[in-house]
Motif scaffolding. Sequence first.
Motif, PDB file in Angstrom:
ATOM      1  N   ILE A  23      48.059  32.089 -15.588  1.00 20.91           N
ATOM      2  CA  ILE A  23      48.658  32.930 -14.557  1.00 20.91           C
ATOM      3  C   ILE A  23      49.696  33.823 -15.220  1.00 20.91           C
ATOM      4  O   ILE A  23      50.677  33.344 -15.770  1.00 20.91           O
ATOM      5  N   SER A 207      50.038  39.420  -8.546  1.00 18.40           N
ATOM      6  CA  SER A 207      49.890  38.126  -9.223  1.00 18.40           C
ATOM      7  C   SER A 207      50.937  37.122  -8.741  1.00 18.40           C
ATOM      8  O   SER A 207      50.664  35.922  -8.657  1.00 18.40           O
ATOM      9  N   GLN A 211      50.070  33.497  -6.763  1.00 20.15           N
ATOM     10  CA  GLN A 211      50.450  32.151  -7.180  1.00 20.15           C
ATOM     11  C   GLN A 211      51.509  31.530  -6.290  1.00 20.15           C
ATOM     12  O   GLN A 211      51.741  30.319  -6.328  1.00 20.15           O
ATOM     13  N   ALA A 220      44.815  38.220  -7.410  1.00 20.54           N
ATOM     14  CA  ALA A 220      45.123  39.646  -7.412  1.00 20.54           C
ATOM     15  C   ALA A 220      43.851  40.439  -7.652  1.00 20.54           C
ATOM     16  O   ALA A 220      42.972  40.025  -8.404  1.00 20.54           O
ATOM     17  N   ALA A 223      42.809  41.073 -11.154  1.00 20.98           N
ATOM     18  CA  ALA A 223      42.315  39.928 -11.920  1.00 20.98           C
ATOM     19  C   ALA A 223      40.895  39.539 -11.541  1.00 20.98           C
ATOM     20  O   ALA A 223      40.305  38.663 -12.166  1.00 20.98           O
TER      21      ALA A 223
END
Length: 567
Positions: A23, A207, A211, A220, A223
């Motif tokens: 992460i 992000s 998390q 995200a 990602a």
Amino acid sequence: MCAPAWALLHAGIMRVRELGWLIGVMGLCTVTVTVTVTVTTLAGCGSGGSAGDDDDDDGGGGGGDSDAAPRGDGGPVIDPSVDGGRPVDPTPLPAQGSIVLTLTADRAAAAGAVVSLGVPFPPGTLRDAAQVRVLDGAGAEVAAFSASLALWPRDGSQRSVLVAFRATLAMGASASYRVEYGAPRTRDAGTLAANPDGPVSALLPASWYAQSRVIGFQVAASANTAFPTFETEIEGSLARMSPGWETYGLSCNATSSERTYYDGPHALFQRFIHRATPAAYRRARLESTWYRGNELTWHDGRNVAVYSCQTTWNPAAPMDWGVLRRMLGQGMLDDWLLTGDPAALEAVKGLGEAFRRNLDALTSGREITVKVTERNMAWPMMGLASYFAVAQTAPVRAALDELIDMTVAWQAAGQSGAFEHDIVRPDPDECDRGPRGGSPFMTSLLVDGLMDSYFLTGDARIPGVITRVAAWYQRDAITPGGQSFRYLWNCETEPYADDDTPDLNLLISHVFGAAYYVSSDTRWLDFGDTMAGHGLDNIYAGAPKQWSQSTRGFLKYMGYRALGRTP
């Protein structure tokens, strides 16, 4: 035919897979989590498929019986009784950290305007809401205010904190600030009210939102390398929707004409944290405020909020089914946690209180409303879970527990893993005979409510409920062709065995992500990916209902999946 690896597993040989989840929070914080997954003996081999939707309600699909043929693709049928796993949770974040905060004067120039946002945290990260401070682009601390918006009830840590301060920006200008947490603030601004619709949007990285678990596990957009088609299709559908989203409104009869059905605010807040852009933020806020202004009627001095098509409020009479499914607690909770808007909190509590006061009527009588169909249980459970997230009182917890108790007993009363009921009663035009059936797409909504409840309560019964219902999907609710799920399962007069609605797999896919999360069995992700692929190949999100159902379900699947696979 089963692959050799699965044959070894049938022989009783265990295998262990090491999974790394990286992460990155915009270069500020990097946490590596390694999860050890133990996979045990399989029950057999079978096939794969896709999901359905409901009434005028929600689309087509298929049905069938519990003696349906095994899955057609020869893949393994997962036995939930031997998953032997545990929840797959990321390693907690450090007790001190820093988050990039981007300010954009996207509405107007700001001269000392109040800028505010909800800063969410994953469980166990921050204990004291006062230990949050704001630094400007030069690294200087600015006078700020912070206050708790909600706690994680299982450990009392902060779930979200309102942060407010003043800033000056030219129209269209952006500035990079930072939020630091876990250390005392040295400059205090006094009490500042939230200003969620002010001239400046204040956003954290996607992000970080992902998390933080503010809307469950998420990923995200930047990602998402596993399902790029979803990004282009879901955004394109929103942009070219015809007629446009804003032309829809309140519709007491047809869900296909309803602007917010399937909790449009919730789906749009998920989109916001997925993309973390000012435009996505403003769009989510628009939907949330529109819903409160147009679809809620208040009673008892604004302590009870009911969907506006319910013309009277009588807590002794069960609310109409069509009302239950339009009371959108999840989206109102998102708004509160991400903006601190008091109107959103009022709505979360008002909707939850309506469910709580109506619970005796919904759970008793000749016909138990919440057991007529899975959806009737799902929406009150989601509403009460949202209520408990902000009002952790004994009466609210008792109401939520009552629905969980009923749901656990409901599944246990059958043999299939489904929530068996007379499917003719809610869908008389869809099935002439089906005394013990189920609805795959409505069941996915109930799983959503169960997982909301699990994150808050840790009820140890819920993981088993999730894996058993996931096995039902894979074994019984799938169509023989393996591309979609049956519209109705166990309809004796109509098997619903055609692959008519694979686009609705996206609504159901989060079930298999949840099954992975509670069991650590990566085979649920194998199955989920197969079904997601069929769904993405046939995605339809051309109206608010379909757009919301695809978004809310599939973004949750991707979030669960990222715990065990590259996003």
